[in-house]
Write an enzyme that holds these catalytic residues in place. Structure first.
Site, short mmCIF file in Angstrom:
data_model
loop_
_atom_site.label_atom_id
_atom_site.label_comp_id
_atom_site.label_asym_id
_atom_site.label_seq_id
_atom_site.Cartn_x
_atom_site.Cartn_y
_atom_site.Cartn_z
NE ARG A 31 -2.14 1.34 3.73
CZ ARG A 31 -2.76 1.42 4.90
NH1 ARG A 31 -4.07 1.25 4.96
NH2 ARG A 31 -2.09 1.64 6.01
CB SER A 32 1.93 3.73 -2.27
OG SER A 32 1.01 3.58 -3.34
CG ASP A 37 -6.79 -1.71 -5.22
OD1 ASP A 37 -5.85 -2.20 -5.86
OD2 ASP A 37 -7.96 -2.14 -5.29
CB CYS A 83 -7.20 12.15 -6.72
SG CYS A 83 -7.47 11.96 -4.95
CB ILE A 141 7.07 -0.03 -7.61
CG1 ILE A 141 6.71 -0.79 -8.89
CG2 ILE A 141 7.71 1.31 -7.96
CD1 ILE A 141 7.82 -0.90 -9.89
CG ASN A 149 -4.58 3.68 -12.66
OD1 ASN A 149 -4.07 4.51 -13.38
ND2 ASN A 149 -3.86 2.88 -11.89
CE1 TYR A 150 -9.84 6.08 -12.42
CE2 TYR A 150 -10.95 5.92 -14.54
CZ TYR A 150 -10.23 6.65 -13.63
OH TYR A 150 -9.90 7.95 -13.90
#
Length: 534
Positions: free
Chosen positions: A98-99, A103, A169, A234, A468-469
């Site tokens: 998680r960044s 998600d 966003c 990443i 991304n969605y």
């Protein structure tokens, strides 16, 4: 410089203690990092605090069908990421990284429960948010835990005429957004975020820290559009920065049905993908109430121009006279101020972009389509009627224009495939604040109805969608019985079109045991799946 900070040893010691998986992981991680303070266990204050720190979608915390993490690792360096991967693999625990916590299906901090759900650890990398700008070379190294707001702010503080083409966003995390595609206000001029990534640091399944040269071009291709959740973690991206003028002009123009919104949107569909690439006009449509109390559709043309108002007004009159843009609609500002404009934060200090706190304590659902042919006015009217008849459901349509640079890049240049032939992307979105499970299910069912209703108007064969969605309703990988490539093609070709097969082959090369897994991660292409299917 970030590259020097990241060049850390990948040699890690793995605990061989015959204990429970969780105990094994804790011992291994502590042995290799001497940092037990980075671990948050359930039923502790730090666990709740860290878990909630960037949860953007509350429904995954309150749903009885969601599985919570066994433990949270708050990584403070690349070596902590390496230790987490190595120790989790040895302990037979999965990792969810998680960044920013955005998600769409909560896969970075929760799992869908089932009979074979494997316990997992959250690897929270939000502390890895260093950004290094080289304005002379127009490049930046940005760690994956940074947010878009932090990246945009850092660029503007260094040089007000440089920017990066990504989303709108500012609380979205760089790691998931960039690796999943990343479209926004500069996309038509400079391409998606993935088109401007030139290097990366990634921790692979063996705990090695690899840059582009070390990981190879196949893996580097895959993490530009297909996310990294199925390939590794990443740690940082190197990106090319792009030129923007010192002054841009932002504007909102609103229309209702009585103000010919349908005709103006119909015309927008024909034109927006062909506009001057300096002109970005997106459409936001939702049901509302007109001045006389009647139901209507409220359409906002949410827009800006890379240049001054004096240049914009004649261009808009020539390119899109139906909009009726007036001088009083326009506000000149810097590019970084336009980020706040699109976020709904006009007038707030620029430091607002550094605030990582979730803006809403709410739940949401989103999904997407790509549109290849303009929807007729009759078709738009049918869509408006659906939205107005939806019993005050908070349905919203967000239409982002394509074309420009996006049509010039080949579908297989990177994993993100949505290029020539698309006139716009449509995101279906709804947000709610109720917490009752029955209310949530009602909202989700309306979203499914809307998605089904839109079938005749959008792309087909495949009906494409934007990764991304993410939408779990497209299908999911199942644990226990293996992750089938053939089964995953149902949703994989929607996100990745013809690139899905190559993505699965890359997965088989770099993570054949499928350690990096979630409900919509890329499956391994192997065995019977290697046969070519039409």
């Amino acid at each position: 410089m970030i590259p020097l900070l990241l060049l850390l040893s990948s040699s890690l010691l793995v605990s061989s203690a015959t204990t429970t998986p969780l105990q094994s992981f804790i011992q291994c991680f502590t042995n290799n990092t001497n940092s037990p303070n980075l671990l948050s266990l359930p039923n502790t204050a730090s666990y709740s605090s860290v878990l909630l720190s960037s949860v953007q979608n509350q429904r995954f915390l309150i749903s009885p069908n969601s599985f919570k993490p066994f433990l949270i690792v708050s990584a403070a360096s690349a070596s902590h990421v390496q230790a987490t991967v190595t120790c989790a693999r040895a302990a037979d625990l999965r990792i969810r990284t998680r960044s920013g916590g955005h998600d769409y299906e909560g896969m970075s901090y929760s799992a869908f429960t089932g009979p074979n759900t494997t316990p997992f650890i959250i690897l929270d990398i939000s502390a890895l948010h260093s950004i290094s700008i080289d304005a002379s070379l127009k490049t930046a190294w940005v760690q994956a835990g940074a947010t878009l707001g932090e990246l945009y702010y850092a660029i503007a503080k260094n040089n007000k005429t440089l920017a990066f083409p990504a989303g709108l966003c500012p609380t979205v995390g760089v790691g998931g957004h960039l690796s999943g595609g990343g479209i926004g206000t500069l996309t038509r001029k400079y391409g998606a975020a993935v088109d401007n990534i030139v290097d990366a640091w990634l921790v692979d399944v063996n705990g090695r820290l690899l840059n582009r040269k070390a990981m190879g071009e196949d893996l580097f291709w895959a993490i530009r559009g297909a996310g990294s959740a199925g390939y590794g973690v990443i740690v940082a991206f190197k990106v090319n920065l792009v030129d923007v003028p010192s002054v841009v002009t932002a504007f909102n123009v609103g229309k209702t049905l009585r103000q010919n919104a349908t005709k103006v949107v119909a015309r927008w569909q024909e034109l927006a993908h062909q506009f001057d690439v300096n002109l970005f006009i997106r459409v936001i449509a939702q049901a509302g109430t007109d001045t006389d109390g009647s139901k209507t559709i409220q359409v906002t043309f949410n827009s800006y121009y890379l240049g001054r108002k004096a240049e914009l007004l004649p261009l808009a009159q020539q390119s899109f006279p139906e909009l009726g843009l007036k001088d009083t609609d326009c506000t000149e500002m810097s590019w970084i101020e336009s980020v706040l404009f699109f976020y709904g934060g006009t007038g707030r200090p620029l430091e607002t972009l550094l605030n990582r706190t979730p803006e809403f304590n709410s739940s949401f659902k989103g999904t997407s389509d790509f549109v290849e042919q303009p929807i007729t006015e009759n078709g738009l009217e049918e869509i408006w009627n659906f939205m107005m008849d939806a019993n005050d459901e908070p349905l919203m349509l967000i239409l982002d224009p394509m074309g420009g640079r996006m049509s010039e890049i080949k579908e297989d240049a990177v994993a993100f495939p949505h290029r020539a032939g698309n006139i716009y992307n449509v995101q279906y979105f709804m947000r709610w604040f109720e917490t009752q499970e029955g209310v949530t299910e009602k909202h989700l069912e309306w979203m499914r109805k809307l998605y089904g209703f839109m079938t005749p108007y959008v792309s087909s064969k495949p009906r494409a969608a934007f990764y991304n969605y993410k939408d779990i309703d497209f299908g999911r990988n199942e644990e226990g019985n293996g992750t089938s490539y053939l089964a995953a093609r149902v949703w994989g070709t929607k996100y990745f079109k013809g690139n899905f097969r190559r993505l699965a082959k890359v997965k088989g090369m770099v993570d054949p045991a499928n350690f990096f897994w979630n409900e919509q991660s890329i499956p391994v292409l192997q065995g019977v799946d290697l046969i070519d299917y039409v």
